[in-house]
Design an enzyme around this catalytic site. Structure first.
Site, short mmCIF file in Angstrom:
data_model
loop_
_atom_site.label_atom_id
_atom_site.label_comp_id
_atom_site.label_asym_id
_atom_site.label_seq_id
_atom_site.Cartn_x
_atom_site.Cartn_y
_atom_site.Cartn_z
N ASN A 145 3.64 -2.99 2.74
CA ASN A 145 3.09 -1.87 1.82
C ASN A 145 2.81 -2.32 0.47
O ASN A 145 2.83 -3.69 -0.09
CB ASN A 145 4.62 -1.23 1.57
N ASN A 190 3.71 -2.48 -2.38
CA ASN A 190 4.73 -3.12 -3.41
C ASN A 190 5.35 -4.29 -2.77
O ASN A 190 6.05 -5.07 -3.40
CB ASN A 190 5.98 -1.99 -3.84
N LYS A 191 4.89 -4.72 -1.60
CA LYS A 191 5.47 -6.12 -1.11
C LYS A 191 4.73 -7.27 -1.59
O LYS A 191 3.63 -7.10 -2.19
CB LYS A 191 5.40 -5.99 0.46
N ILE A 192 5.54 -8.42 -1.24
CA ILE A 192 4.87 -9.84 -1.74
C ILE A 192 3.69 -9.99 -1.29
O ILE A 192 2.80 -10.63 -1.71
CB ILE A 192 6.09 -10.79 -1.48
#
Length: 378
Positions: free
Chosen positions: A189, A191-193
């Site tokens: 997604n 917002n993921k790393i």
């Protein structure tokens, strides 16, 4: 001029995304087919150690496919920690399963293998074992997956690891997050790393399970010249365009993990002396990617509660988020069976996720630390 709003975990571009996208678009492949998704799956297999990987439209889609290939059916129980995002159990509930929530008494607020073992023994005595157990790697912190798998094995209960936020995290023995579970789900997604903008993956050691999931992700179309369907499936394959973004991001995973861990270390140094403020613990056998840095605020000792700190940061243009509201406290699951819940409720009441983006600057972090310190009792 006021400072720009500091976001919790915005996307961080690696620099090669445009070249990767250009090459993919020029190849003519944009659908969930062609070389880019296959290359992304191969890269994920190399990073995680899972021999079989399916790239999907989201982490939720990966979980849904995992539930489906594990045979979850209406009326089955699915067990999960209560301290998690709704997507952990939502697909199973939508399939007609009943969630049973367990408290967050393990390291870093994760599922405790001892509690799980006790409850599985009780479930066996009443003749109602779960169809699957779904532990969660909370905020990038790996659960004690070895212990969880060991608790489930005597009863033949499969483990589907929700490792959505744990790309790059390590558990016992240095194994990548999710390794040891029957299946593991990951998220990419925004917002993921590592992000593809939207996407996920289902990974496992059993190629037959992943092949079954792959067929379902392609609308369960049978190999025939015409459209033949023995069952129904989903449009869950990751597009070539998004896979191209993931391919550009994955090579920088180690650097991103190092950066997020450095951000956590700076928070610990800048805030660790404050009474009543602590952090979610990292066990000595694991290495979290520190996707999000989470502080715990005990109001009496700190001089303010979590919500007062959140509001002060919001007023200063800093986005934060309370720790997950336990699912047993969500109206959607008011009737779900529950084991414990007190620990998870306290973590929700006191936990606050601080900005942790990979591109966060020292000045950004100093701004957060200053506001938090200003809330503490002098």
């Amino acid at each position: 001029m006021p400072a720009s709003r500091l976001l919790l975990s915005p996307p961080a571009l690696a620099g090669g995304e445009l070249d990767s996208l250009r090459a993919t678009l020029e190849s003519g492949w944009v659908a969930p087919a062609g070389p880019a998704p296959a290359a992304f799956e191969a890269a994920l297999a190399e990073v995680t150690g899972f021999p079989s990987v399916l790239a999907t439209t989201s982490g939720t889609a990966a979980l849904h496919l995992g539930y489906r290939v594990l045979g979850v059916a209406p009326g089955d129980e699915v067990w999960a920690p209560t301290l998690t995002f709704v997507a952990t159990v939502a697909p199973a509930v939508q399939m007609g399963a009943v969630p049973r929530f367990l408290d967050a008494t393990g390291p870093g607020g994760t599922l405790d293998p001892g509690l799980l073992a006790e409850e599985l023994a009780r479930a066996a005595r009443r003749g109602r074992l779960p169809r699957a157990v779904v532990p969660v790697d909370l905020y990038g912190q790996c659960c004690d997956l070895d212990g969880i798998v060991a608790a489930c094995e005597p009863w033949g209960v499969p483990v589907l690891s929700d490792s959505a936020a744990a790309m790059g995290s390590r558990g016992r023995g240095g194994q990548h997050a999710g390794r040891g579970a029957r299946l593991a789900a990951f998220s990419f997604n925004g917002n993921k790393i590592v992000t593809t903008g939207g996407g996920g993956a289902l990974a496992g050691d059993d190629p037959a399970l992943i092949a079954r999931a792959r067929a379902l992700a392609g609308q369960a179309r049978e190999p025939a010249a015409h459209y033949q369907h023995e069952t129904t499936g989903y449009a869950y394959g990751l597009s070539s365009v998004l896979a191209a973004v993931g391919l550009a991001q994955l090579p920088s995973l180690a650097e991103r993990v190092a950066r997020r861990r450095a951000i956590f270390a700076a928070y610990a140094e800048g805030l660790g002396d404050l009474p009543g403020l602590s952090f979610l613990a990292e066990p000595n056998w694991g290495r979290s990617n520190r996707w999000l840095s989470v502080v715990l605020i005990e109001p009496a000792a700190f001089g303010a509660d979590r919500e007062a700190v959140r509001r002060a940061l919001d007023a200063a243009g800093v986005e934060t988020r309370p720790a997950w509201k336990p699912l047993h406290l969500q109206p959607a699951f008011r009737d779900a069976p529950l084991v414990g819940g007190e620990v998870a409720a306290v973590l929700f009441e006191r936990g606050l996720c601080l900005p942790s983006g990979s591109a966060m600057t020292a000045a950004d972090q100093a701004r957060v630390i200053e506001v938090v310190r200003s809330c503490a009792r002098r």
